[in-house]
Design an enzyme around this catalytic site. Structure first.
Site, PDB file in Angstrom:
ATOM      1  N   MET A  92      28.265  -2.262  20.211  1.00 48.11           N
ATOM      2  CA  MET A  92      27.112  -2.038  19.346  1.00 48.11           C
ATOM      3  C   MET A  92      27.404  -2.453  17.902  1.00 48.11           C
ATOM      4  SD  MET A  92      24.509  -1.139  21.101  1.00 48.11           S
ATOM      5  CE  MET A  92      23.270  -0.308  20.095  1.00 48.11           C
ATOM      6  N   VAL A 104      27.438  -1.655  27.979  1.00 50.83           N
ATOM      7  CA  VAL A 104      27.486  -1.597  26.516  1.00 50.83           C
ATOM      8  C   VAL A 104      28.197  -0.334  26.050  1.00 50.83           C
ATOM      9  CG1 VAL A 104      26.022  -1.286  24.468  1.00 50.83           C
ATOM     10  CG2 VAL A 104      25.342  -2.919  26.233  1.00 50.83           C
ATOM     11  N   CYS A 105      29.074  -0.476  25.052  1.00 44.54           N
ATOM     12  CA  CYS A 105      29.652   0.712  24.406  1.00 44.54           C
ATOM     13  C   CYS A 105      29.740   0.473  22.914  1.00 44.54           C
ATOM     14  CB  CYS A 105      31.002   1.069  25.005  1.00 44.54           C
ATOM     15  SG  CYS A 105      32.319  -0.074  24.567  1.00 44.54           S
ATOM     16  N   ALA A 106      30.439   1.327  22.190  1.00 48.11           N
ATOM     17  CA  ALA A 106      30.449   1.235  20.726  1.00 48.11           C
ATOM     18  C   ALA A 106      31.176  -0.006  20.227  1.00 48.11           C
ATOM     19  CB  ALA A 106      31.073   2.489  20.132  1.00 48.11           C
ATOM     20  N   GLU A 137      33.775  -2.101  22.539  1.00 46.15           N
ATOM     21  CA  GLU A 137      33.779  -2.925  23.748  1.00 46.15           C
ATOM     22  C   GLU A 137      34.783  -2.430  24.774  1.00 46.15           C
ATOM     23  OE1 GLU A 137      34.676  -7.110  22.841  1.00 46.15           O
ATOM     24  OE2 GLU A 137      36.790  -6.800  23.319  1.00 46.15           O
TER      25      GLU A 137
END
Lengths: 75, 383
Positions: free
Chosen positions: B106, B77-79, B81
């Site tokens: 996110m 998961v990141c901010a 993608e």
């Protein structure tokens, strides 16, 4: 400000600004300064956290018309 | 011929929600920076996560491999993608199977709404709760006899219009319990898109720049002819205009006044001291006169443990009077202290969000998404 290298990552999204900055940093000699240009707002915090983690010196960072500029000195 | 290409796949926010609601184990490798991770992350009873920023994995993922289980689904998961794809690809190349990345990051997690049917109403209609699982916002839709009302609509109004289309009903009312400070209301957009009336409590709407229907104590709004009654109950405290609703004589939509495990904070409009006594009056007198059998349906949840069956967030009013810490502070001075001191950090960009909801500023869609990043933090016990 004196700079030895400019790394232009404008238009690139995460993780590319830091990937490119890291490659550039690896090519520098100790004491040299690079300027990294980025338009990715999301990478501003990441950039600071990254420099801190690598123990190099973030001399300053600023924003000018949507372009973020980071000045890093290799230790 | 054997396919030796390393593979990884995308997982949508909807699919992640299924893991949480169905209580299936999910391991998350969150590659955002430490600050963002400690502020706000994906949680669930069966979710385990570790945080290794992607910039620590530029030269290889060995450090990550050591900290994730050898088997089972792993979600990166990141901010947005990009960085999660970068890391997921390397994990797959390193031989880890069952690797996924969160599609849209996110940001997408913050925007996903899970519709949960709460009940069939006595007179034939239905009541739905829309769980914005990433941010903790809850919206409601009442459907009856060809018509619908949406309460506390969030910015992603497609979800409501889609359910209305599926049910073959037209949205007649968009109602906000109060002027929100943690998220951008979709009420006005929904009203514009569907021709519905947009209702706001006038005491919260002193500075708004658009026309609205004034929501007053004792108003009764009907959905589907005269079938479902939405009774407005003035319940100030979180904001001065905060209004609750009793739907179908059975459900208490409590807005940001009363939550399942906490109570609303009175400080987001800068008037905590002034509103404390209103908040106490609402919670310790006004609500107390209502039937204990009412099912409380709040506008937020603070902790993932508040999600019940199917992801639904609800509780019986009588039970909340027994167990909710915010309803069990007998001493007035202590109550005042609890709701005005040591409050959690305010929601991200809450002052700008209030301005948007008043129609004073109109940021771009992209800026609106950024403003809403993070948890809602509307309850006094959120941390």
């Amino acid at each position: 400000m004196h700079k030895d290298l400019v790394v232009d990552t404008k238009g690139l999204a995460c993780p590319m600004p830091i990937v490119k900055a890291k490659k550039a940093l690896d090519s520098l000699q100790a004491g040299q300064v690079m300027e990294v240009l980025s338009t990715d707002k999301g990478s501003v915090n990441d950039f600071q956290a990254w420099v801190k983690q690598t123990n190099h010196e973030l001399i300053k960072h600023e924003e000018e018309q949507g372009v973020y500029k980071f000045y890093v000195r290799k230790v | 011929m054997t396919n030796t290409t390393a593979t990884y796949q995308s997982m949508t926010a909807k699919e992640v929600t299924r893991f949480i609601v169905d209580k299936k184990p999910l391991f998350i490798l969150d590659v955002r920076n430490e600050e963002n991770y400690s502020d706000w992350r994906i949680e669930g009873e069966t979710v385990e996560s570790v945080n290794i920023p992607y910039f620590e994995l530029l030269e290889g993922v060995e450090a990550a491999i050591e900290r994730i289980p050898a088997e089972g689904t792993v979600l990166v998961v990141c901010a947005k993608e990009g960085s999660s794809i970068f890391v997921a690809e390397q994990l797959a190349e390193a031989g880890r199977s069952d690797v996924f990345y969160l599609e849209g990051g996110m940001r997408a997690w913050s925007e996903y709404l899970e519709p949960v049917k709460v009940a069939d109403l006595q007179s034939g209609g239905e009541l739905y709760q829309f769980v914005r699982i990433g941010k903790g916002c809850l919206s409601y839709m009442i459907v009856s006899d060809g018509e619908a009302a949406v309460i506390d609509a969030v910015r992603m109004t497609d979800a409501f219009e889609q359910l209305a289309a599926e049910k073959g009903v037209s949205i007649k009312h968009a109602i906000d319990t109060h002027l929100h400070a943690d998220h951008i209301s979709g009420g006005r957009t929904l009203a514009e898109n569907t021709g519905a009336s947009y209702w706001l409590p006038p005491k919260d709407a002193g500075e708004v720049q658009f026309k609205y229907e004034a929501l007053q104590d004792g108003n009764e709004i009907t959905v589907g002819g005269t079938r479902i009654a939405i009774q407005a109950l003035y319940s100030p405290g979180h904001t001065i205009g905060s209004t609750s609703f009793i739907v179908d004589d059975r459900y208490l939509l409590s807005g940001d006044i009363l939550f399942v495990e906490s109570i609303g904070r009175p400080d987001l409009a800068g008037l905590a001291e002034d509103w404390v006594s209103d908040l106490r009056e609402t919670l310790y007198s006004r609500y107390k006169e209502l039937s204990e059998e009412l099912i409380v349906l709040p506008a937020h949840f603070g902790k993932i443990t508040e999600l019940g069956e199917g992801g639904q967030v609800s509780a019986r009013l009588g039970d909340l009077y027994k167990h909710n810490p915010g309803l069990n502070i007998q001493d007035e001075t202590e109550f005042r202290r609890t709701v005005t001191e040591n409050l959690p950090q305010q929601p991200n960009a809450y002052q700008e969000i209030r301005q948007v909801n008043m129609g004073k500023i109109a940021p771009s869609a992209e800026d609106q998404r950024e403003m809403e990043i993070g948890p809602n933090r509307c309850a006094v016990h959120d941390k």
